[in-house]
Each structure stands twice: as C-alpha cells, then as structure tokens.
Write a protein that holds these residues in place. Sequence first.
Motif, PDB file in Angstrom:
ATOM      1  N   ALA A 103       0.832  -1.198   0.000  1.00 57.37           N
ATOM      2  CA  ALA A 103       0.000   0.000   0.000  1.00 57.37           C
ATOM      3  C   ALA A 103       0.869   1.251   0.000  1.00 57.37           C
ATOM      4  CB  ALA A 103      -0.922  -0.006   1.204  1.00 57.37           C
ATOM      5  N   MET A 104       1.878   1.250   0.862  1.00 58.78           N
ATOM      6  CA  MET A 104       2.763   2.412   0.917  1.00 58.78           C
ATOM      7  C   MET A 104       3.448   2.641  -0.413  1.00 58.78           C
ATOM      8  SD  MET A 104       4.887   2.579   4.389  1.00 58.78           S
ATOM      9  CE  MET A 104       4.179   2.270   5.958  1.00 58.78           C
ATOM     10  N   ILE A 110       2.337   7.146  -6.663  1.00 64.39           N
ATOM     11  CA  ILE A 110       1.330   8.089  -7.120  1.00 64.39           C
ATOM     12  C   ILE A 110       1.604   9.494  -6.640  1.00 64.39           C
ATOM     13  CG2 ILE A 110      -1.088   8.687  -6.925  1.00 64.39           C
ATOM     14  CD1 ILE A 110      -1.732   5.861  -7.248  1.00 64.39           C
ATOM     15  N   MET A 111       2.003   9.601  -5.390  1.00 64.97           N
ATOM     16  CA  MET A 111       2.276  10.934  -4.872  1.00 64.97           C
ATOM     17  C   MET A 111       3.458  11.570  -5.564  1.00 64.97           C
ATOM     18  SD  MET A 111      -0.109  11.699  -3.204  1.00 64.97           S
ATOM     19  CE  MET A 111      -0.143  12.939  -1.947  1.00 64.97           C
ATOM     20  N   ILE A 112       4.438  10.806  -5.887  1.00 52.97           N
ATOM     21  CA  ILE A 112       5.585  11.383  -6.585  1.00 52.97           C
ATOM     22  C   ILE A 112       5.115  11.974  -7.902  1.00 52.97           C
ATOM     23  CG2 ILE A 112       7.708  10.858  -7.820  1.00 52.97           C
ATOM     24  CD1 ILE A 112       8.411   8.903  -5.707  1.00 52.97           C
ATOM     25  N   TRP A 113       4.292  11.228  -8.577  1.00 51.91           N
ATOM     26  CA  TRP A 113       3.782  11.702  -9.858  1.00 51.91           C
ATOM     27  C   TRP A 113       2.940  12.957  -9.681  1.00 51.91           C
ATOM     28  CZ3 TRP A 113      -0.713   9.243 -12.926  1.00 51.91           C
ATOM     29  CH2 TRP A 113      -0.759   9.787 -14.199  1.00 51.91           C
ATOM     30  N   ILE A 114       2.007  12.876  -8.786  1.00 51.98           N
ATOM     31  CA  ILE A 114       1.104  14.001  -8.607  1.00 51.98           C
ATOM     32  C   ILE A 114       1.812  15.250  -8.141  1.00 51.98           C
ATOM     33  CG2 ILE A 114      -0.811  14.836  -7.250  1.00 51.98           C
ATOM     34  CD1 ILE A 114      -2.110  12.272  -7.498  1.00 51.98           C
ATOM     35  N   LEU A 350      -7.115   9.217  -8.574  1.00 52.49           N
ATOM     36  CA  LEU A 350      -5.999   8.322  -8.316  1.00 52.49           C
ATOM     37  C   LEU A 350      -5.514   8.422  -6.885  1.00 52.49           C
ATOM     38  CD1 LEU A 350      -3.310   8.216 -11.050  1.00 52.49           C
ATOM     39  CD2 LEU A 350      -4.578   6.387 -10.008  1.00 52.49           C
ATOM     40  N   THR A 351      -5.317   9.673  -6.437  1.00 48.08           N
ATOM     41  CA  THR A 351      -4.813   9.838  -5.076  1.00 48.08           C
ATOM     42  C   THR A 351      -5.756   9.204  -4.084  1.00 48.08           C
ATOM     43  OG1 THR A 351      -4.420  12.088  -5.801  1.00 48.08           O
ATOM     44  CG2 THR A 351      -3.757  11.514  -3.566  1.00 48.08           C
ATOM     45  N   VAL A 352      -7.030   9.479  -4.294  1.00 47.87           N
ATOM     46  CA  VAL A 352      -8.003   8.943  -3.356  1.00 47.87           C
ATOM     47  C   VAL A 352      -7.956   7.429  -3.326  1.00 47.87           C
ATOM     48  CG1 VAL A 352     -10.449   8.650  -2.969  1.00 47.87           C
ATOM     49  CG2 VAL A 352      -9.554  10.894  -3.429  1.00 47.87           C
ATOM     50  N   THR A 353      -7.866   6.845  -4.501  1.00 47.34           N
ATOM     51  CA  THR A 353      -7.817   5.387  -4.532  1.00 47.34           C
ATOM     52  C   THR A 353      -6.600   4.865  -3.802  1.00 47.34           C
ATOM     53  OG1 THR A 353      -8.724   5.580  -6.748  1.00 47.34           O
ATOM     54  CG2 THR A 353      -8.039   3.398  -6.030  1.00 47.34           C
ATOM     55  N   ALA A 354      -5.454   5.505  -4.077  1.00 47.67           N
ATOM     56  CA  ALA A 354      -4.247   5.049  -3.401  1.00 47.67           C
ATOM     57  C   ALA A 354      -4.397   5.187  -1.899  1.00 47.67           C
ATOM     58  CB  ALA A 354      -3.048   5.855  -3.884  1.00 47.67           C
ATOM     59  N   GLY A 355      -4.990   6.316  -1.508  1.00 49.91           N
ATOM     60  CA  GLY A 355      -5.219   6.532  -0.086  1.00 49.91           C
ATOM     61  C   GLY A 355      -6.087   5.437   0.504  1.00 49.91           C
ATOM     62  N   ILE A 356      -7.080   5.068  -0.237  1.00 47.63           N
ATOM     63  CA  ILE A 356      -7.971   4.027   0.266  1.00 47.63           C
ATOM     64  C   ILE A 356      -7.244   2.704   0.411  1.00 47.63           C
ATOM     65  CG2 ILE A 356      -9.980   2.654  -0.288  1.00 47.63           C
ATOM     66  CD1 ILE A 356     -11.336   5.055  -1.279  1.00 47.63           C
ATOM     67  N   VAL A 357      -6.379   2.413  -0.545  1.00 49.23           N
ATOM     68  CA  VAL A 357      -5.621   1.173  -0.435  1.00 49.23           C
ATOM     69  C   VAL A 357      -4.816   1.191   0.860  1.00 49.23           C
ATOM     70  CG1 VAL A 357      -3.757  -0.174  -1.436  1.00 49.23           C
ATOM     71  CG2 VAL A 357      -5.504   0.772  -2.886  1.00 49.23           C
ATOM     72  N   THR A 727      -4.424   1.920 -16.379  1.00 46.40           N
ATOM     73  CA  THR A 727      -3.551   0.847 -15.926  1.00 46.40           C
ATOM     74  C   THR A 727      -3.267   0.947 -14.437  1.00 46.40           C
ATOM     75  OG1 THR A 727      -2.444   1.248 -18.023  1.00 46.40           O
ATOM     76  CG2 THR A 727      -1.480  -0.398 -16.571  1.00 46.40           C
ATOM     77  N   ILE A 728      -2.962   2.153 -14.017  1.00 46.82           N
ATOM     78  CA  ILE A 728      -2.651   2.326 -12.600  1.00 46.82           C
ATOM     79  C   ILE A 728      -3.832   1.952 -11.733  1.00 46.82           C
ATOM     80  CG2 ILE A 728      -2.046   3.986 -10.826  1.00 46.82           C
ATOM     81  CD1 ILE A 728      -0.402   5.438 -12.791  1.00 46.82           C
ATOM     82  N   MET A 729      -5.016   2.363 -12.158  1.00 50.07           N
ATOM     83  CA  MET A 729      -6.202   2.015 -11.385  1.00 50.07           C
ATOM     84  C   MET A 729      -6.351   0.512 -11.261  1.00 50.07           C
ATOM     85  SD  MET A 729      -8.078   4.552 -10.297  1.00 50.07           S
ATOM     86  CE  MET A 729      -9.422   5.614 -10.679  1.00 50.07           C
ATOM     87  N   ILE A 730      -6.058  -0.165 -12.366  1.00 46.83           N
ATOM     88  CA  ILE A 730      -6.197  -1.620 -12.322  1.00 46.83           C
ATOM     89  C   ILE A 730      -5.260  -2.196 -11.278  1.00 46.83           C
ATOM     90  CG2 ILE A 730      -5.894  -3.757 -13.595  1.00 46.83           C
ATOM     91  CD1 ILE A 730      -6.756  -2.402 -16.057  1.00 46.83           C
ATOM     92  N   TYR A 731      -4.026  -1.734 -11.331  1.00 45.58           N
ATOM     93  CA  TYR A 731      -3.071  -2.234 -10.342  1.00 45.58           C
ATOM     94  C   TYR A 731      -3.533  -1.949  -8.931  1.00 45.58           C
ATOM     95  CZ  TYR A 731       0.566  -3.518 -13.587  1.00 45.58           C
ATOM     96  OH  TYR A 731       1.277  -4.132 -14.557  1.00 45.58           O
ATOM     97  N   LEU A 732      -3.992  -0.713  -8.745  1.00 47.50           N
ATOM     98  CA  LEU A 732      -4.425  -0.347  -7.402  1.00 47.50           C
ATOM     99  C   LEU A 732      -5.544  -1.256  -6.921  1.00 47.50           C
ATOM    100  CD1 LEU A 732      -4.392   3.514  -7.265  1.00 47.50           C
ATOM    101  CD2 LEU A 732      -2.936   1.902  -6.103  1.00 47.50           C
ATOM    102  N   THR A 733      -6.491  -1.503  -7.808  1.00 51.82           N
ATOM    103  CA  THR A 733      -7.579  -2.370  -7.385  1.00 51.82           C
ATOM    104  C   THR A 733      -7.063  -3.728  -7.034  1.00 51.82           C
ATOM    105  OG1 THR A 733      -8.737  -1.395  -9.244  1.00 51.82           O
ATOM    106  CG2 THR A 733      -9.911  -3.050  -7.954  1.00 51.82           C
ATOM    107  N   VAL A 734      -6.189  -4.243  -7.893  1.00 45.37           N
ATOM    108  CA  VAL A 734      -5.666  -5.569  -7.615  1.00 45.37           C
ATOM    109  C   VAL A 734      -5.002  -5.600  -6.258  1.00 45.37           C
ATOM    110  CG1 VAL A 734      -3.915  -7.224  -8.296  1.00 45.37           C
ATOM    111  CG2 VAL A 734      -5.403  -6.244 -10.009  1.00 45.37           C
ATOM    112  N   PHE A 735      -4.168  -4.596  -6.014  1.00 47.02           N
ATOM    113  CA  PHE A 735      -3.506  -4.559  -4.713  1.00 47.02           C
ATOM    114  C   PHE A 735      -4.493  -4.436  -3.576  1.00 47.02           C
ATOM    115  CE2 PHE A 735       0.425  -5.046  -6.267  1.00 47.02           C
ATOM    116  CZ  PHE A 735       0.953  -4.008  -7.017  1.00 47.02           C
ATOM    117  N   GLY A 736      -5.430  -3.486  -3.782  1.00 53.86           N
ATOM    118  CA  GLY A 736      -6.416  -3.291  -2.721  1.00 53.86           C
ATOM    119  C   GLY A 736      -7.138  -4.584  -2.416  1.00 53.86           C
TER     120      GLY A 736
END
Lengths: 851, 108
Positions: A103-104, A110-114, A350-357, A727-736
């Motif tokens: 998760a981290m 994502i944060m680096i990108w944003i 994206l940020t929100v999703t990452a945060g949720i993960v 693509t990133i969203m897909i990965y995030l979901t998978v991880f989540g």
Amino acid sequence: MKKGRQGPPKFTKKLAGRIANSREKYAFRGDLEEEYFEIADNEGKRKADNWYRGEVLRSMPSAIGSSLFWTAALMKNYFIVSLRNFRRNIGYSFINVLGLSTAMACVFLIMIWISYELKSDTFHEDHERIFYVFQDIHLENGIRSTEVTEAPLIFDLQERYPEIEQVVRYESVENLILTYEDKAFFENGSLLASPDFFGMLTYSFIHGSPGVADLQPGTIVLTESVSEKYFGGENPLGETILVNRKFPFVVSAVVEDAPDNSFVEFDFVLPFEFMKDLGYDIETYNNVSYFSLVKISEGTDAQQLSDTIRNSFDKVSEETGMKRDNYLVPIKDVTFRANAGINYVLLMALTVTAGIVLIIACINYLNLATARVMTRVREVGLRKVTGAARSQLIIQFLGESLSLSFISFVIALLMASLAMPYFNNLTNRNFSVFTLNPDTLLFYGGVLFVTGICAGLYPAVILSSFSPVKMFNRGLKSGKFRARLRKTLVVLQFAVSILVIIVTYVSVVQFNHMGTTNLGFDDKNVLHFRGTMMENFGLLREKLLSHPEIISVTSADMLPMIVSSFTPEWGVEKDKQNVLAGQSTVSFDYLSTFNIPVLEGREFDENRKSDLENTVVINRSMAENLGFDNSANKQFYINGTLYTIAGVFQDFYFFPLSDYATGPMYLRLSPKETENIFVRFNPAMRTDASEIVKQVVEELYPGFPTDISFLEDYQMDEASIIDTINTIMIYLTVFGVLIASTGLYGLAVYTCENRTKEIAVRKVLGAPVAVIVTLLSKEYSRLIIIAMTLAMPLAYFIADNMLRFFAYRIELSSTYFIFTGLFVFVIALVSVSVQAFKTARIDPVKTLKVE
Amino acid sequence: MKELTRLEEIYLLAILRLEDNAYGVEIRKLISKQTGKRITYGQLYYTLEQIFAKGYVNKRAGDPTPVRGGCRKIYYSLTNQGRNALVTTHEIQKTIWEGLSVSSIKKG
C-alpha cells in the motif's frame, strides 16, 4: 510538609522527585531529606536549604544518565518482546508487513507523480505574476470555459489595464515541414510566439541568450532535441532552416527542452507574425485559438484584476457579438484548468484510490493487532503490576507499530524503486524514489508516521487500559466487547474493500470505454499521411485509385476524430445563436472512406459542380436541431452565409471528449484546404497497399517527408494519459483486493482460533464437522452482508457522481455491484470455511487440555 | 573472574564495611570521607544501580521513617558474585603491586 519541623525547600523537593533515578526514586528522595535534617540540626536551616538545592542540582546529570540507562534497558526489552511476538505470529506479521508495504509503495509512486504534476510551470521566474487569459463563453445551454482567446486580445488588455506589465501570445501550428540540408520532417511541436515569450517565461539557454532570442522576424529558436535531430551535436546558431519548403529562418538560439510537466510544450519557436504568412488572420477577433499570457506588476492583486477584467472588459463581446467574459488563471494552475490539460479530477481520483488502499492496509493491521490483543494480555498485566505507567505501555505498543511501519516503509521504498522503471514507462516521466526534496521528505515521513500511529493507536490504548485483575480473570465481559469490536472492524474492512473494488471497477471500464471503442467511424484499414503543401491532390488521388488494392481516397483538414473549429452562429434564421457546432473541411468520398452511414440525401459528389459552392453535409444532431422533416436540399445559415444541405450522416464521436462528444457537426467541401490524406485499402493487401502509397507519393512529390501510418495506430495524447491512469487504477484495485483479502483471511483464521475451545466443546457434544463449519460460515456471512448493505449504496453514489464528469459514459448497471459482491463473498466464505474446517478437525482433547 | 573498576571497588568495599547499615546516606558519607571527594546523590545512585545491574549487590527495602518524609530506605549488601569480584580484584592488585612499596614509588 511535616508538622513540627520545616521541610526542605518545596520546589527543589519536587524537582528532586522528578529527576530521581527512575528505579530508586524514593530512596533517593528519602536520603536527601534525611541528610537535610542532619545538616539542619547541626548547621541551621539556611545552610541545609542551600546544601539541598546544590545537591539536587548537581545530581541532575547523573540522574538523567541513569534514567537513560534504564530507558535503554527497557527499550531493549520492548525490542525483544516485539521480536518474539512477531515470530510467534509470523503468519499475521508477514501479512501485515506485506500489506502495508504494498500500500505504501503504491501511495509513494502516485504521490511522486502528482506532486510533480502539481508543480507544473512553477519554474518560471516570478511565476506568481504570470497568468493565462481564459474566457467564459455564454451559450444557449450554459457557459463554456476555454483557455484560448483571440489574437489581438492581449494588446487591448494591456492598453486598458496599466497593471499589466508584459504580454505574450502564442499558437501552435501542426504539420509544418522543417528542412535542413537533406533532413526533412513534419513537425508538430511548433510554437509561434510574440517577441516577449522568452522574456516572460524562463527557459535555459544552451546557445544564445534571451535578449537575442527576440523572435525577430526570420529567426527560429530550437530546443535541444530538435537541434540534435537536424544538426547532430553541432552549434546551429546562424544556420538557416526552411519552413514549409519556402520560408527561411535563421537559428538564433537553442534552449533546453521544456520540462514534461509544463503546459507549454514546444520543439521550436517561430515569430508570431509568421502566422500571417501561413494564411491565418491575427488582426481581428474572428478566431479563437490563441493563447494569451499576461504578467502583472508587483503588488497587484491578481484576483481583483481578474474580476475587473471580467466585469469591465467587453471588447471581445463587442467585436464578435457574443457574450464573453475574460479572466486570469495563474500559470501554475493552467494544466488543470485547461480543457486540453490534465484532468484534475483524474489525478484526484488516483490519489483517493491510493489513499484508500493504504487505509485498507491500516485497517488490516488494526484488525489483526486487536485480534491478537488477547495474547498479550498477561504480559500487560504483569507490567502493570510491576509498576508500568499507562503512558509507558502506550509507548511500548505504539513503538511496536511504528517499527512495523518503519520496516514496511523500507520494504515499500524497495518495492517502489523496483517498480519505478515500469512506472516511468507508464507515465512517460523520469522519476526516482530517492530524489529527496522537502516535499518528498515531508511526505515519506508523513506516511510513515501516520500509518504507524493510526494503525497502532487503537491496540495501544485498548491494551494499556486493561486492569490487571480483569486480565488474569479472563472475564466474559471483556470477551463480548472484544468480539463486538472485532466484528465491527471486519464489517468495516469488508465495506471499504467493496467500495474500492466497485468504484475502481467502474472507473476502469469507463476509461477503457473512452480510450478504445467504436467512435462511429471505421479507422481500420486506412492509411494516413500528411499532404501539406502537396499540390494537385486530384492527380494523387487518380494515381492511387488506379491500383486495385486501394478502395478509396479522401482528405480532410484534421483527423476524423478531431474537430478544432467550432461556431455558435448557425441556424435556420440568419444570425441565430446556437450550441457550438463542429466543422470539418473535407474533400470527396470522406464519408464513404470512413464508412460513416449516410442517413439522408448524399455525400459530396465530384460530378456536381454546385457542390463546391456553399454546400454542406451535416450530422444527425445538427439535423435534429434544425428541425427539417427531410433535410436534403434544405438551406440554413452558418456565420451569416446561406448553405444548402446535401445530406445527413450518422453522428460519430470526436475529441475533445467533453461536452461535444456528440454534438452537431457539419462537413464543408474544400479539397484545397485539406492536409491529411486518408487511403482505404483492401484488408487483404495490407503491406502492398502501404508500399503503393509510398511509391506514388515519392513519385509525385520527391523530397517531401513521407510519414505514412495506419490510422488505427493513432494514439492521442489524451488517450494515453487515460490509458496510463487506467492501468494504474487496475493495479491499485488488484492490490487493494489482495490486501483486503489477506486481511480477511487472517481475520477468519483468527476468529476460528479464538473459538477453538468452543468448537472443541461442540465437537465433544456431538456436532459433526460440517455443522460447525456451517455455523461459523453463517456468522461470518452475516457480517459480509451487513458490510455490503453499507458499502453498495455509497459506492453507487460515488460512482454515479464520478461518471457525470464524462459526457461519453457507460451505464451504471447492476453488473458491477453483483460481480463485486459475489467476488468478495466468495473470498470471505472460502477463507472462513477453510479455516473453520481446519479448526473443527482438531482433536478436542488437545484443545481442552491447555488449561 | 571479573575485575572491578576502581569506582566499583570503592563502592563495594564501602558497602561491605557498613554491613547492615549500608544505605544511601551512610554509603555516601563513608565514600566521601575515604576518597576526599564529595559525590552527589545522583552519582551515588547511578553507580549503585550499575553495580546492582551487574549483580554485585542485592537490594533490600527498609522501613519508611518520618525523617525521610515517609520514604523507604534501600539497603545494599554484597552478593557472592560481588565478593568474588572483590577477591579477584584484590589478588590482581597484589600481583601488580608485588615487590613495590610506597617509598620505592616516591623517588628519593
């Protein structure tokens, strides 16, 4: 204070108590007091007081040293205990650490990108004083904001508002041909800018300098990579480049490539006046496609100025007859507010999703840690009995979770750096996990700290609050409470997982939908190349069609999915204001080449000379708007001129995908004004066709850059950002999902473990394994269902609102919900069943013996 | 066998001498008198804790008295380990001083 005798000075006494070596606090104080009285008796109170004060003060260093010594010893103990604990529950610990790390790592990337994107265009000197001029256009159906303006705008603004110090305008022109010696290419990265461009915006100069790069007529400024391309590594200053094979420009400077998070992108810069030579009108207010920048003087209130301009500047409205408001947008915000920029919303999503993960991972930790609370109960009891303060216990447990967080952090950094090349590829950037600047440091530290604390606070507080007596008793009451708590956390975790999965699922499908898909015209089996400056298109067409492999040939001013010209002035009555209609300029066979169905009437016909005059072909939306029963041969006004409708075609989708995804649109016939040539070929003869086209072009137009590609391969910039995010969203979901699943599994394991005695007793009383498994599964299922009822409505709400951002959107059907629900259900059920099965099979003898 | 540091040696011997009366105030007085230096309570307890941690002494809690404002006394006594360490140290001491007398150290 004691009766009869005066005691030592109160303040110092308190101090003594405080600093005393933590172990023998009382002996220390007592000794001091005893000696105090001795001295008081012998030498009097005064001396005693002085002695006392001095003694305490001088004891301080050692006292502190002693505290440190013992604290260190305690820390060592904490460390050993933590480690022991970790090993004992290695399964959970492993899950926890892995979950947190993943998760981290996601969050980091994502944060680096944003944070990079958010800083766009702040590298310009005085960027807080630089603004783009935007405008709001008042249309019938609402207000459209746009970042493009009219050419003379900035001069009128500068004249009227003295706070404006400097103005710049620019525009990009596509498909210019640049030639130097034997190198000729079509270039899309052009910028035609007014002389103050390099004065207002800051770029690093490799050759030449800002003063010289005044963008005088006849000069061109190159970026490093373009210079490479045409001149190798040589210094090109003073060399001449031909533009469009006609216009010579002398290289006056070379600048470093603009950073990729900048809104202004260019490969080379030409003087703005050159637009005239290319046939553009830059004197009047008729054309809205230029970028205007202003720099305001120091001390000016930007917002105020913007409001003033909005309210008082009416020149544009006067000139064009349409209500327009102009206002200022800070340059660092422009990437997000421009229609052509990065959609802010996407990044936020994206940020929100990452945060949720990350939250899922933390809840995981919380769950498992709280679950294991009971294993530490005796330890805590013992500590309390031997004198541990509650704060010490909290520190111990927080320390544990912070260390865990730290370990996860380190692993996360490793994971992120491993994934970095791939991520860079995806986002088309060049990041490194280890670029340390105040932002990233703050950010890394924040994540570390927050994760550790959030995850660890709850167990810490719970554990430290137990009373030792209750602990050793293992009262039923605490059992019930714990169970309820655990259940709540399970439900919460489920709910969050479900929410995330649904929302991301929907997003992914939506983005996919936007990216690919049937846009309404057939781009398969079509070759495309740019025919700028190619004369005698008719001959080209003839020659191509003489080959049997070629089915049809057409051309247009743009690619079919791109419409860049809009007008609001069209309708049955002259001067009527309407919704914006798109316009494309084409030549013959356009609709047939792209297999766009003709609904009424016909396409442009070569054999009808009249078609070349004021005839248009419109799409269905436009026909509906006009309201004719049968549109063929009817007439209407566009921009004040009367046109005849030759036919109506089926709507197709075009970019930009905002409000105009499908809107009214018309085609006008003017082969001379078209630049993009499309050739449809027989699918069976793919390679042959390609060769043929190349041959013919080279034959007819020697020396022209030949850049022939398949239309279906065309990738839009916007589409690729969307792809990336997809693509990133897909990965995030998978991880989540993974993290949540492991959490669920861990919890299931724990739930069963905790009830081993109960299960054993049931077994003894005759319950078969199947019944026990069913029992446990049923209870667990109830929790899941509760979670679903919580999560689904919320998910629906979020997904629905999110989709509203897109004009071109998918239906929010129940499939997503059902599918997700089923998925989560299955996972949870399987994990519980497996675990229940395992536990139910244990020999009751073993379980019931432990007492 | 462990050798004691000088400081440890001083403390342990003091505790030995004080027998049943080996607690804070007394230990401090004795050592101050012997070494001629004033040690503060802070230093005292720090060292006492160290030698306790190393296992050379035991602690025993005494009764609180009014004079001490109601605080307990802690009595220290040597452990076997402590005694052994003293013996070892003494032997080493003897060995290194063998054959030397004070007069032979002071020149002339």
